[in-house]
Enzyme design. Structure first.
Site, mmCIF file in Angstrom:
data_model
loop_
_atom_site.group_PDB
_atom_site.id
_atom_site.type_symbol
_atom_site.label_atom_id
_atom_site.label_comp_id
_atom_site.label_asym_id
_atom_site.label_seq_id
_atom_site.Cartn_x
_atom_site.Cartn_y
_atom_site.Cartn_z
ATOM 1 C CD GLU A 110 17.589 -13.108 -6.280
ATOM 2 O OE1 GLU A 110 17.048 -13.577 -5.277
ATOM 3 O OE2 GLU A 110 17.293 -11.999 -6.758
ATOM 4 C CD GLU B 103 10.403 -11.699 -7.407
ATOM 5 O OE1 GLU B 103 9.666 -11.307 -6.495
ATOM 6 O OE2 GLU B 103 11.620 -11.508 -7.411
ATOM 7 C CG ASN C 17 1.239 0.974 4.244
ATOM 8 O OD1 ASN C 17 0.999 -0.225 4.112
ATOM 9 N ND2 ASN C 17 2.468 1.454 4.253
ATOM 10 N N GLY C 18 -1.274 -0.625 6.383
ATOM 11 C CA GLY C 18 -1.032 -1.397 7.606
ATOM 12 C C GLY C 18 -2.252 -2.253 7.925
ATOM 13 C CD1 TRP D 157 0.096 -6.374 -2.708
ATOM 14 C CD2 TRP D 157 -0.263 -6.818 -0.551
ATOM 15 N NE1 TRP D 157 0.448 -7.686 -2.481
ATOM 16 C CE2 TRP D 157 0.244 -7.988 -1.170
ATOM 17 C CE3 TRP D 157 -0.557 -6.866 0.811
ATOM 18 C CZ2 TRP D 157 0.453 -9.172 -0.482
ATOM 19 C CZ3 TRP D 157 -0.341 -8.050 1.492
ATOM 20 C CH2 TRP D 157 0.155 -9.185 0.848
ATOM 21 N NE ARG E 88 4.605 1.837 -0.016
ATOM 22 C CZ ARG E 88 5.560 1.567 0.853
ATOM 23 N NH1 ARG E 88 6.812 1.716 0.508
ATOM 24 N NH2 ARG E 88 5.272 1.152 2.069
ATOM 25 C CG HIS F 131 20.103 -36.837 -2.850
ATOM 26 N ND1 HIS F 131 20.472 -38.114 -2.527
ATOM 27 C CD2 HIS F 131 21.262 -36.136 -2.975
ATOM 28 C CE1 HIS F 131 21.792 -38.190 -2.437
ATOM 29 N NE2 HIS F 131 22.292 -36.991 -2.709
ATOM 30 C CE LYS G 148 14.288 -11.273 -8.394
ATOM 31 N NZ LYS G 148 15.055 -10.810 -7.282
ATOM 32 C CE LYS H 285 11.941 -2.635 -4.519
ATOM 33 N NZ LYS H 285 12.403 -3.964 -4.924
ATOM 34 C CB CYS I 57 -0.950 0.085 1.189
ATOM 35 S SG CYS I 57 -2.164 -1.215 1.243
#
Ligand code: F6R
Length: 616
Positions: free
Chosen positions: A489, A496, A100-101, A74, A27, A512, A493, A611, A2
C-alpha cells in the site's frame, strides 16, 4: 471514471452544472464541458484539461437556460482533445449527450449511421450513441410519435452494447432531460421543483438530500415538474426516494490543502464510525447487522474468498492474514480482475467478500457476478450506499466513513482493515477464541482511533523526512506478515500521487532479487513491529545498510536499533496484532502525501488516474 451532471429546474443550469463538475472532478480530469438548452438550440462549451479551463471557456458564452448537461472526462475512446470532450451534439444539432462508460459496438453503429448521412467530428463512442438517438428521433418525428424524445433514447439504448450512464437533452423537448444507466452509476436528486442527475451524490448534495439510486436498465424522464422511471422495455418502475445521511460539509476541504490530507486526518473519526454499534453487549465479539447469515450457516463456511482491486485488494490481504491467524479458517485473497477469468477450483462451502470503497469498480463487480453465477453467496464491504455492488450482493457491511474524494484511497482503506479485523474476531469467536481473548481484542479495536491520533501527531516529523527524500526516484517498501500488504500500500500510494517508482515486497524476499536495486539512491522504508521476527527484520535492514541504502524505519515504540541502522525513525505505538496494520498505515500515507507535496504534484488528481474505475 467520467462524471456526468444533468439539471432541470428554474435556476441557471450552467452554474449548477459547473458546480457539480467541480465535485465530480476526481472521476476524471482530461476535459470538461457543458451544454444548455437555449432558445431553439444548444449552447455548448467544452475544453481539454480541468474544470477550471471550462470555467474560462464558458465565460465566452452567455448561458441562460435552465436545462442542461455537463461532463468531466477520463478518456477511453479517442485522445484528450476539445473535439473528443463531452457533451457531444448530433450532426443534425438536435440532441446533446454526456456519457460515462463504453459503447462496445460503436463501430458497427457508426458505419450504419454514416450510411444514413450522419457525420462525426470526434473519435468517441459517445458521439455515435448521440447520433443514434438523433436518428431514432428523426424517424419518430416523421411518424408523429408523441413521446418521441424519451422513446428515441430507449430505442437507441436497446442497440447499445457496453456500459453507460447518460444524460440527454433535445432541442425539441425544452425543459426535458432523459437519463439512463447500465453499468455506470447514476443518481437522481429530487429537489424543490428541480431535479439533478449525477454520477455521484457529491454533485447534488448541496441542493437536495433526497435521492433515487437508479438501477441498471432504468431510464428516467425529467420535466420541470416531475419525473418518471421506466425500463428500456417501457415498463413503469416505482421510484424509491432515499435520504442521504451526510451533508455538503463532508465533501468540502474545510481548510485542508487537499482531500487526501483531510481524509488522512479524518481517520480517527472514520474508524469510530465504522465500529459504531458493532460489538456484542458482553464486549467479546463483533456483530454485523447486514450479513444475512445465521450462526449455523456461518459455522459451515470452510473458506473465505476476498476480492478487490488496488488498495482494496491490499485490505483483502490483511483480512486473509487476520482470519487465518485468529480464526484458523483458510482464506484466499485475489485480485477481482484475475479471479473473474481464472476460473480456479473452489472448496465446498466458501463465503465471498468483495471489498470496494466506491461499489462501482467494474472488475470487482464482474468478479461478484461470476461468483454469484456459480451459485456462491457474496457479501460486500463497501462505503457507498446504493452503489451497484451494494445492490447486487447478498448482504454486507457498510464502512460509514463518508465520501472519499481524494483519488488515492486513505480513510476507506483503514476502515476496510478495521472491518476485516472485526470479521476475523467474529469468525474466531464462533470457533476457538476464548471470551477473555475476545474482550482483549475488542478493547484493542476500540482503542484504535486514539492510536491513529497519536501517529497523526507525528505529521511534522514525517513531513520533514519526506522533504529530505522527495528527490529520490526509486523506493522500496518492505514488511512482513500482516505488514507486507501495508508495504504494498505504501508503494502504491507513493507511485500514484508522486510518480516515483516504488515497490512493495515481503522484507525477506528482498534478498531474492530486489536487493540488486539497493544503492545510496534507493531508500527503503521498513515496517518493523515488535514481534518474534524483529531480529529477522533487523537482518534485512543490515543487508540494505551494507549496500549503502538509505533506510526509513517505521517501528514500534521501544524497539532498539544498533547505531546507524535507521537513518530515519518513525515510531508507532505498541498495539494488538489485529490493529497493527491500521496503525502502521498512517506513516506510509503521510510519507507519500508529503513527498508528493514536496514534488509539487497535484495530490488529489494524479495524472492518468480517476477514482472509481468503471472500465475493465
Ligand atoms: C488507490 C486506489 C485504488 C482503488 C481501486 C479499487 O489509492 O484508490 O487502487 O482502491 O481502484 O477501488 P474501489 O475500492 O472503489 O473498488
Amino acid at each position: 471514471m467520467c462524471g456526468i451532471v444533468g439539471y432541470v429546474g428554474r435556476q441557471k443550469a450552467s452554474t449548477i452544472l459547473i458546480e457539480g463538475l467541480k465535485r465530480l472532478e476526481y472521476r476524471g480530469y482530461d476535459s470538461a464541458g457543458l451544454a444548455v438548452l437555449q432558445g431553439d438550440g444548444i449552447e455548448l462549451a467544452k475544453k481539454t484539461g480541468r474544470v477550471g479551463n471550462l470555467v474560462k471557456e464558458a465565460k465566452k458564452h452567455r448561458f441562460t437556460g435552465t436545462t442542461g448537461i455537463s461532463h468531466t472526462r477520463w478518456a477511453t475512446h479517442g485522445g484528450v482533445t476539445d473535439a473528443n470532450a463531452h457533451p457531444h451534439v448530433s450532426s443534425d444539432g438536435r440532441i446533446a449527450l454526456v456519457h460515462n462508460g463504453v459503447i462496445e459496438n460503436y463501430l458497427s453503429i457508426k458505419k450504419f449511421l454514416i450510411g444514413k448521412g450522419y457525420t462525426f467530428s470526434s473519435e468517441t463512442d459517445t458521439e455515435v450513441l448521440c447520433n443514434l438517438i438523433a436518428y431514432h428521433f428523426a424517424k419518430a418525428t416523421k411518424t408523429g410519435d408523441e413521446s418521441h424524445f424519451l422513446g428515441s433514447v430507449r430505442k437507441a439504448l436497446r442497440h447499445a452494447e457496453g456500459t453507460y450512464g447518460i444524460a440527454v437533452i433535445c432541442t425539441e423537448a425544452p425543459g426535458e432531460l432523459v437519463a439512463a444507466r447500465k453499468g455506470s452509476p447514476l443518481i437522481l436528486g429530487v429537489g424543490d421543483n428541480e431535479f439533478i442527475v449525477a454520477s455521484d451524490v457529491a454533485a447534488l448534495i448541496s441542493h437536495t438530500q433526497n435521492v433515487v439510486y437508479l438501477k441498471d436498465g432504468e431510464v428516467v424522464h425529467i420535466t420541470p415538474k416531475e419525473f418518471s422511471i421506466t425500463t428500456l422495455d417501457e415498463e413503469d418502475v416505482e421510484a424509491v426516494v432515499d435520504r442521504v445521511t451526510w451533508d455538503i460539509e463532508a465533501a468540502e476541504l474545510n481548510g485542508h490543502a487537499h482531500f487526501m490530507e483531510k481524509e488522512i486526518f479524518e481517520q480517527p473519526a472514520a474508524l469510530e464510525n465504522s465500529m459504531r454499534g458493532r460489538f456484542s453487549e458482553d464486549g467479546s465479539t463483533a456483530k454485523f447487522g447486514g450479513l444475512n447469515l445465521g450462526p449455523v450457516e456461518f459455522r459451515q463456511i470452510d473458506r473465505f474468498v476476498f476480492l478487490g482491486c488496488g488498495t482494496a485488494w491490499h485490505a483483502c490481504l490483511v483480512a486473509e492474514h487476520l482470519i487465518e491467524r485468529f480464526a484458523r479458517v483458510p482464506v484466499e485473497a485475489d485480485y477481482a480482475s484475475e479471479f473473474r477469468y481464472r476460473n480456479g477450483p473452489l472448496s465446498g462451502n466458501p463465503l465471498f467478500f468483495v471489498m470496494s470503497q466506491s461499489g462501482e469498480t467494474i472488475d470487482t463487480l464482474g468478479a461478484l457476478r461470476e461468483a454469484k453465477r456459480k451459485g456462491y453467496k457474496v457479501l460486500a464491504i463497501n462505503n457507498t450506499v446504493g452503489s451497484t455492488i451494494a445492490r447486487e450482493t447478498d448482504g454486507g457491511i457498510y464502512q460509514h466513513v463518508g465520501p472519499e474524494i481524494g483519488v488515492a484511497s486513505t480513510k476507506a482503506f483503514t476502515s476496510q482493515l478495521l472491518i476485516g479485523a472485526m470479521l476475523a474476531l467474529h469468525v474466531a469467536r464462533m470457533r476457538d477464541m476464548s471470551f477473555a481473548d475476545g474482550v482483549e481484542y475488542v478493547n484493542a479495536l476500540k482503542g484504535v482511533p486514539d492510536l491513529v491520533r497519536r501517529v497523526l501527531e507525528q505529521a511534522p516529523h514525517i513531513k520533514a523526512i519526506a522533504q529530505r527524500y522527495a528527490h529520490h526516484t526509486d523506493f522500496l517498501f518492505l514488511g512482513r506478515l500482516s505488514l507486507f500488504p501495508i508495504a504494498l500500500e505504501g508503494a502504491l500510494k507513493l507511485k500514484e500521487i508522486s510518480y516515483i517508482h516504488a515497490e512493495g515486497y515481503p522484507a525477506a524476499e528482498m534478498k531474492h532479487g530486489p536487493i540488486a536495486l539497493i544503492s545510496e539512491k534507493c531508500p527503503s522504508v521498513f515496517l518493523v513491529p515488535k514481534s518474534e521476527i524483529f531480529n529477522k527484520l533487523l537482518s534485512s535492514i543490515q543487508e540494505v545498510k551494507a549496500r549503502r541504502g538509505p533506510t526509513i524505519v517505521i517501528a514500534t515504540e521501544g524497539c532498539e536499533f544498533p547505531p546507524g541502522l535507521a537513518d530515519e525513525l518513525i515510531t508507532i505505538p505498541d498495539c494488538h496484532e489485529a490493529v497493527l496494520p491500521i496503525v502502521a498505515t498512517i506513516p506510509v500515507q503521510l510519507l507519500s502525501y508529503y513527498i508528493a507535496c514536496a514534488r509539487g504534484c497535484d495530490v488529489d488528481k494524479p495524472r492518468n488516474l480517476a477514482k472509481s474505475v468503471t472500465v475493465e
